[in-house]
Write a protein that holds these residues in place. Structure first.
Motif, PDB file in Angstrom:
ATOM      1  N   VAL A   2      33.698 -72.336  13.877  1.00  0.00           N
ATOM      2  CA  VAL A   2      32.897 -71.149  13.480  1.00  0.00           C
ATOM      3  C   VAL A   2      32.033 -71.881  12.562  1.00  0.00           C
ATOM      4  O   VAL A   2      30.531 -71.771  12.543  1.00  0.00           O
ATOM      5  CB  VAL A   2      33.615 -70.087  12.604  1.00  0.00           C
ATOM      6  CG1 VAL A   2      32.568 -68.834  11.876  1.00  0.00           C
ATOM      7  CG2 VAL A   2      34.285 -69.366  14.019  1.00  0.00           C
ATOM      8  N   ALA A   3      32.289 -72.529  11.398  1.00  0.00           N
ATOM      9  CA  ALA A   3      31.252 -73.298  10.543  1.00  0.00           C
ATOM     10  C   ALA A   3      30.392 -74.260  11.060  1.00  0.00           C
ATOM     11  O   ALA A   3      29.456 -74.343  10.683  1.00  0.00           O
ATOM     12  CB  ALA A   3      32.546 -73.829   9.437  1.00  0.00           C
ATOM     13  N   LEU A   4      30.591 -75.104  12.121  1.00  0.00           N
ATOM     14  CA  LEU A   4      29.983 -76.273  12.657  1.00  0.00           C
ATOM     15  C   LEU A   4      28.917 -75.268  13.603  1.00  0.00           C
ATOM     16  O   LEU A   4      27.879 -75.941  13.706  1.00  0.00           O
ATOM     17  CB  LEU A   4      30.821 -77.093  13.276  1.00  0.00           C
ATOM     18  CG  LEU A   4      31.465 -78.001  12.508  1.00  0.00           C
ATOM     19  CD1 LEU A   4      32.351 -78.858  13.526  1.00  0.00           C
ATOM     20  CD2 LEU A   4      30.703 -78.721  11.534  1.00  0.00           C
ATOM     21  N   ALA A   5      29.289 -74.374  14.250  1.00  0.00           N
ATOM     22  CA  ALA A   5      28.476 -73.562  15.100  1.00  0.00           C
ATOM     23  C   ALA A   5      27.286 -72.905  14.339  1.00  0.00           C
ATOM     24  O   ALA A   5      26.150 -72.523  14.944  1.00  0.00           O
ATOM     25  CB  ALA A   5      29.242 -72.640  15.923  1.00  0.00           C
ATOM     26  N   GLY A   6      27.669 -72.525  13.082  1.00  0.00           N
ATOM     27  CA  GLY A   6      26.686 -71.688  12.361  1.00  0.00           C
ATOM     28  C   GLY A   6      27.059 -70.012  12.529  1.00  0.00           C
ATOM     29  O   GLY A   6      27.433 -69.882  13.495  1.00  0.00           O
ATOM     30  N   TYR A   7      26.928 -69.478  11.433  1.00  0.00           N
ATOM     31  CA  TYR A   7      27.487 -68.159  11.276  1.00  0.00           C
ATOM     32  C   TYR A   7      26.527 -67.181  10.593  1.00  0.00           C
ATOM     33  O   TYR A   7      25.669 -67.667   9.681  1.00  0.00           O
ATOM     34  CB  TYR A   7      28.714 -68.011  10.872  1.00  0.00           C
ATOM     35  CG  TYR A   7      29.126 -68.545   9.297  1.00  0.00           C
ATOM     36  CD1 TYR A   7      29.006 -67.586   8.181  1.00  0.00           C
ATOM     37  CD2 TYR A   7      29.305 -69.783   9.068  1.00  0.00           C
ATOM     38  CE1 TYR A   7      29.100 -67.892   7.245  1.00  0.00           C
ATOM     39  CE2 TYR A   7      29.000 -70.257   7.892  1.00  0.00           C
ATOM     40  CZ  TYR A   7      29.077 -69.330   6.891  1.00  0.00           C
ATOM     41  OH  TYR A   7      29.345 -69.562   5.650  1.00  0.00           O
ATOM     42  N   ASN A   8      26.285 -65.911  11.093  1.00  0.00           N
ATOM     43  CA  ASN A   8      25.561 -64.895  10.354  1.00  0.00           C
ATOM     44  C   ASN A   8      26.328 -64.286   9.189  1.00  0.00           C
ATOM     45  O   ASN A   8      27.496 -64.083   9.350  1.00  0.00           O
ATOM     46  CB  ASN A   8      25.127 -63.973  11.394  1.00  0.00           C
ATOM     47  CG  ASN A   8      24.099 -64.546  12.255  1.00  0.00           C
ATOM     48  OD1 ASN A   8      23.392 -65.335  12.062  1.00  0.00           O
ATOM     49  ND2 ASN A   8      23.949 -63.969  13.410  1.00  0.00           N
ATOM     50  N   THR A   9      25.532 -64.351   8.047  1.00  0.00           N
ATOM     51  CA  THR A   9      26.165 -63.638   6.919  1.00  0.00           C
ATOM     52  C   THR A   9      25.167 -62.909   5.946  1.00  0.00           C
ATOM     53  O   THR A   9      23.808 -63.276   6.264  1.00  0.00           O
ATOM     54  CB  THR A   9      27.085 -64.800   6.181  1.00  0.00           C
ATOM     55  OG1 THR A   9      27.792 -64.078   4.888  1.00  0.00           O
ATOM     56  CG2 THR A   9      25.950 -65.543   5.531  1.00  0.00           C
TER      57      THR A   9
END
Length: 354
Positions: free
Chosen positions: A114-121
């Motif tokens: 999740v962290a490496l793929a990038g996440y929306n926040t």
């Protein structure tokens, strides 16, 4: 489709858990007679590398059957050098710990993806300022973006919340308002609120709510590893505290969910998106790891206690005590699963009548 994804996700968690036991057992020279995905009658099986690999009828579960060990017969032993019961207690403990450890490792890997793929926040942008709050007194307004606190850069709303939650002094806040940059000092107020378990607690707050504006966060490999570690530790603490609150009576037994709830929540997460599915799967994997470590006979934790006793006293528990405790453990687990199923059915009935 959601159901199939949920089934696959749960199966992966169980396979990881059992693979942990399998690899540790093989490392110590224990013969693994069968590795089964699922319980009940065997549908497919193939023998390879000294182990029977099987897929059984009921996919929600799985097991590793080691030589000299059988959960359905706690008194079964074997003196053969390649059997589980012939190994030293500390070796058996490592074999038992390997399953839950695999669940924690899986959670870490999922959080890392999740962290490496990038996440929306949520962006650290203010959507609402509460009246008579510290934020209002300091002059903060809706639309303001908080870019730093005490000269520490703020990238997300989560960063902002974490710092305020632990503030015990006035905060020096850097704010971007349209084209200008403002520097404000805010003293958080100790405010009554409710935590995730419904308890009334006091915590530092400044009286702001986020704007529903999302940003995509990209992390370096080192940052992603740190985040995955923090998330795994955070999930572990959350589950452990949840169990404590259940024992204290803060959380009602009605909140206990069974396999139907797990499948339903996982299926819904899969419809939201891959990030939601992976994050929830990581939390459930941590949950499986912790639950298996509980000192209940018939679970890994119970077996660890028995082996610790043998290691410390240099003698195995009496067969009668072992049998009675294991039977009591199975009764407790069946009762717990029954309660979870009962709660699941009540939720479904409530939803259908709602």
């Amino acid at each position: 489709m959601g159901f199939l994804v949920a089934l696959l996700a749960l199966s992966v968690m169980i396979i990881f858990h059992e693979m942990g036991h399998f690899l540790a057992a093989r490392f110590f020279g224990v013969t693994v007679e069968r590795f089964s995905v699922g319980f009940g009658p065997i549908l497919l099986k193939k023998r390879c590398c000294g182990t029977e690999w099987a897929i059984s009828t009921f996919p929600l579960g799985g097991y590793v059957k080691m030589k000299g060990q059988d959960d359905t017969d706690p008194l079964k032993t074997s003196s053969d050098p390649d059997s589980y019961t012939a190994k030293k207690p500390w070796q058996r403990i490592i074999i038992l710990l390997a399953g839950p450890f695999a669940n924690f490792l899986l959670a870490f890997l999922l959080y890392l993806i999740v962290a490496l793929a990038g996440y929306n926040t949520l962006a650290p942008k203010i959507g609402k300022v509460l009246p008579n709050s510290a934020a209002q007194a300091a002059g903060l307004k809706p639309g303001d973006e908080i870019v730093a606190i005490d000269n520490h850069p703020i990238k997300t709303w989560e960063d902002l919340s974490r710092i305020i939650a632990h503030a015990n002094h006035p905060l020096y806040i850097t704010v971007k308002r349209r084209q200008e940059t403002l520097h404000l000092t805010i003293k958080p107020k100790m405010t009554k609120t409710k935590n995730i378990f419904g308890e009334e607690v006091k915590r530092p707050m400044i009286g702001i709510a986020p704007a529903q504006e999302y940003i995509k966060v990209k992390l370096s490999l080192l940052q992603a590893i740190n985040m995955a570690w923090d998330k795994t530790v955070e999930a572990t603490k959350f589950i452990v505290v949840g169990l404590e609150k259940l024992l204290e009576g803060v959380v009602s037994p009605k909140e206990i969910g069974g396999v139907i709830t797990i499948m339903d929540v996982t299926a819904k997460a899969s419809q939201v998106g891959i990030v939601a599915l992976l994050s929830l799967s990581a939390l459930i994997s941590v949950n499986l790891g912790i639950l298996n470590l509980l000192p209940i006979p018939a679970l890994d934790g119970g077996h660890i206690i028995f082996n610790l006793y043998e290691w410390i006293t240099n003698r195995a528990p009496s067969q009668e005590v072992l049998y009675r405790l294991t039977l009591a453990g199975w009764v407790f687990l069946v009762g717990l699963m029954g309660l979870g199923l009962y709660n699941d059915i009540n939720r479904l009935l409530g939803a259908s009548h709602g």
